[in-house]
Design an enzyme around this catalytic site. Sequence first.
Site, PDB file in Angstrom:
ATOM      1  N   GLN A   1       1.500  -0.964  -0.341  1.00  0.00           N
ATOM      2  CA  GLN A   1       0.141   0.055  -0.322  1.00  0.00           C
ATOM      3  C   GLN A   1       0.645   1.024   0.036  1.00  0.00           C
ATOM      4  O   GLN A   1       1.395   1.368   0.730  1.00  0.00           O
ATOM      5  CB  GLN A   1      -1.339  -0.229   0.666  1.00  0.00           C
ATOM      6  CG  GLN A   1      -2.390   0.889   1.484  1.00  0.00           C
ATOM      7  CD  GLN A   1      -0.953   2.308   2.400  1.00  0.00           C
ATOM      8  OE1 GLN A   1      -1.141   2.720   3.058  1.00  0.00           O
ATOM      9  NE2 GLN A   1      -2.349   1.395   3.534  1.00  0.00           N
TER      10      GLN A   1
ATOM     11  N   SER B   1       1.554   7.037   2.306  1.00  0.00           N
ATOM     12  CA  SER B   1       2.237   8.000   3.022  1.00  0.00           C
ATOM     13  C   SER B   1       3.774   8.585   1.969  1.00  0.00           C
ATOM     14  O   SER B   1       3.954   7.666   1.401  1.00  0.00           O
ATOM     15  CB  SER B   1       3.136   6.780   4.299  1.00  0.00           C
ATOM     16  OG  SER B   1       1.936   6.831   5.332  1.00  0.00           O
TER      17      SER B   1
ATOM     18  N   SER C   1       5.275  -1.364   3.876  1.00  0.00           N
ATOM     19  CA  SER C   1       5.505  -2.176   4.267  1.00  0.00           C
ATOM     20  C   SER C   1       6.100  -3.675   3.286  1.00  0.00           C
ATOM     21  O   SER C   1       4.385  -3.344   2.030  1.00  0.00           O
ATOM     22  CB  SER C   1       4.723  -2.355   5.010  1.00  0.00           C
ATOM     23  OG  SER C   1       4.285  -2.035   6.338  1.00  0.00           O
TER      24      SER C   1
ATOM     25  N   GLU D   1      -8.404  -0.774   6.788  1.00  0.00           N
ATOM     26  CA  GLU D   1      -6.630  -1.240   7.689  1.00  0.00           C
ATOM     27  C   GLU D   1      -7.985  -1.176   8.806  1.00  0.00           C
ATOM     28  O   GLU D   1      -6.756  -2.437   9.676  1.00  0.00           O
ATOM     29  CB  GLU D   1      -6.286   0.355   7.714  1.00  0.00           C
ATOM     30  CG  GLU D   1      -5.358   0.168   8.699  1.00  0.00           C
ATOM     31  CD  GLU D   1      -3.861   0.731   8.039  1.00  0.00           C
ATOM     32  OE1 GLU D   1      -4.515   2.195   8.363  1.00  0.00           O
ATOM     33  OE2 GLU D   1      -3.025   0.749   8.516  1.00  0.00           O
TER      34      GLU D   1
ATOM     35  N   GLU E   1      -2.764  10.867  19.062  1.00  0.00           N
ATOM     36  CA  GLU E   1      -3.197  11.565  18.363  1.00  0.00           C
ATOM     37  C   GLU E   1      -4.368  11.495  17.693  1.00  0.00           C
ATOM     38  O   GLU E   1      -5.659  11.398  17.883  1.00  0.00           O
ATOM     39  CB  GLU E   1      -2.867  12.585  18.627  1.00  0.00           C
ATOM     40  CG  GLU E   1      -1.558  13.123  19.991  1.00  0.00           C
ATOM     41  CD  GLU E   1      -0.370  12.048  19.797  1.00  0.00           C
ATOM     42  OE1 GLU E   1      -0.152  11.391  19.041  1.00  0.00           O
ATOM     43  OE2 GLU E   1       0.496  11.979  20.588  1.00  0.00           O
TER      44      GLU E   1
END
Lengths: 371, 400
Positions: B128, B131, B163, B246, B369
């Site tokens: 995937q 990011s 990953s 996810e 967060e």
Amino acid sequence: MNFDFSEDQKFLRSEARKFLEAQCTSQHVREVLDDEARSHHEGVWNKIVEMGWLGTAIPEEHGGLGLGMLELCVIAEEMGRTLAPVPFSSSVYLFAEALKLAGSDAQKSTLLAKVASGEVIGCLALSEGPGEPDPAKLSVTFDGATLSGTKLPVTDGDIATHAVVLAKEGTGASLVLVDLGQDSVTRQPVKTLEPTRSHAEIRFDGAKAERLGNAGDGARLLEEVLDRAAVLFAFEQLGGASRAQEMATDYAKERHAFGRPIGGNQAIKHKLAEMYVKNEVARSNCYYGAWAVSTDAAELPEAAAAARIASSEAFWFASKENIQTHGGMGFTWEVDCHLFYRRAKLLAVQIGSPKHWKEKLVRALEMKNAA
Amino acid sequence: MDFNDTPEEAEFRAEARAFLEKHLEPKTSSGVRRERGEDFLRRAKDWQALKADNKFAQITWPKEWGGRGGTAMQNVIWGQEEAKFDAPTGPFAIGLGMCIPTVIAFGSDEHKQRYVKKALRGEEIWCQLFSEPAAGSDVAGVKTRAVKDGDEWVINGQKVWTSGAHYSDYGILLTRTDPKAPKHKGLTMFIVDMKQAGVEARPIHQASGGREFNEVYFSDVRIPDSDRLGEVGQGWKVAIVTLMNERLAVGGSPGPDWSEIMDYAREAGTLSDSDFRQTLADWYIAAQGYKLTKFRTQTALSRGETPGPENSIGKIITANQLQDICNSAIEMQGHYGLMTDEERMPADGLFQQSFMWAPGLRIAGGTDEILKNIIAERVLELPQDVRVDKDVPFDELKQG
């Protein structure tokens, strides 16, 4: 996997919630808060008696409804949500459970039906001074027939008709059953941080009393009584914590500052998310405690301790941060936040503070590991 | 209340267990094993193919895609049983858990015929590619550019924390196709062949010392327009579907827990320390809280209900607890606890290894967060954060 209450129990919950939201509002709680002479709310209490809830977990042969501990857990959570200003926990979770566990047939026959009908109000007298009561160092003594010494404070001690007392007997400790209506019993109301639940000093001057269970078995019996009661207290605390979380969340959506709801700021959002996490951890541990107490599982000591601690800490966090979220309004007498803050503290220390229960929990885990 | 399977669940569990016992060894150590290399990959692919042939590969997928057509509860049971064995499942989790469900939702019939079954059998591995160095929690801020050139798109940019990129055959790639549009509106998703020229995966040297993740560079990589997933400019909508999956794919205990530090303290003679005992109680209660909350979720699944939001508390609890437990254990070990020398490290380095892994766990798959924001906004329905970039063209936003 069936780790939830049944449909019938959920129905009981929704009926109890409807009933209490109508019959036990914050106005009722405040009528006790604002009147020093009132020990509890008689109107609310009488309606709860009529509902038959006092006998929820008392067998039918003793005048109860003969339902189980799961049903009592459901009711306890709802009582906690509404901060019911009545001696329910003293009479039902502590006194009746002690009788059920340790009482003779005669004691049960005489008293349980009267607890269920509200004719008898029971309480549990443990504390004598600062710190957790130590069965090895008690000043209240029992000589096999009479009771002497002072217990302070006793929750609901001024309105109760009967008490179970932890007393020194010979070199050990026993649980003792005493009628509080005798001349040799003197009761003095005491002021506490939680005025919506009454407290008293009780002095025994050779009061006639009888043993509950065997001589010298008091410490062990008390542990068993408190393990069971801890689960019920935990559900009351969970109810209070849930309600405090709802209050804080609702207020954070309504209250505007700097041109938008305060709940849009991460300092508030993250605090409320932490509250949610603590409450869910408490809820799951409470359910496990409910399973253990309703099945007399061998895991009860650790399950009860975990439920008790998780709920004590969840209610503490939710009640103090509910005030903080409300800001200055939260620090006024008229807004209900302080009622939850007060109740949270009472319930956290009444049958042993979190520190005490954490030590009990680790001891239980050690025993399990050694076995 | 009880913790028992229904008769149907018990029957499925027995069937799953018999299959696992026939083909695998039971797990022996609770330690975290991070196998790598060609041998591991070969073993993983063989196991995946065997699972697929026996309808254990994707329990809830419909039969037409090679799944079992089973229930969510059967999926939980399979996961519980497989976790007791030494099963090499890692390389397929992201592909089957996130990428392929996205291909099924947005791909053409040709895509589905071409990719789904091969992924299910472990013949092809997926990664995937979302990011980026400047788009982590704010993943809609990706800069990797896709520029249309005839029937193709030309890709340039960099992805990070991918990953399995170095052994993956395909990936789903989130790109920016319209820098003039506001952040969420100029994105487009593609399927990308990871083995083609111009795609370069380089391992990241992590703070933990390991090299389990990659950064991936795209230099003039060409993707046919037919490998687009969803409409041009609708990439965010596609990404949301991937990210929803996810949260279903994440799980599992990441390292030493309360019982392991309790065992260690007993051996070390420090279990009588009253401060330690108080903290141990806190860890037990939080870990039980998470475990029992999963039981509540499973109860809902078992009754055919949709679970509530209670499961969202999971990673906040587990990641922080792992870090706390490792820290306490090392402090208990004192100066001795610093050692990671294989000959000398205490308790086989159980706490030291996870001590360096824990900071990453608190970040991966949603930081503490962001998870708190999710609970606050989706569960408690509090207002969304202020998003000053919402309606501003992407190329006018401040970067940094």
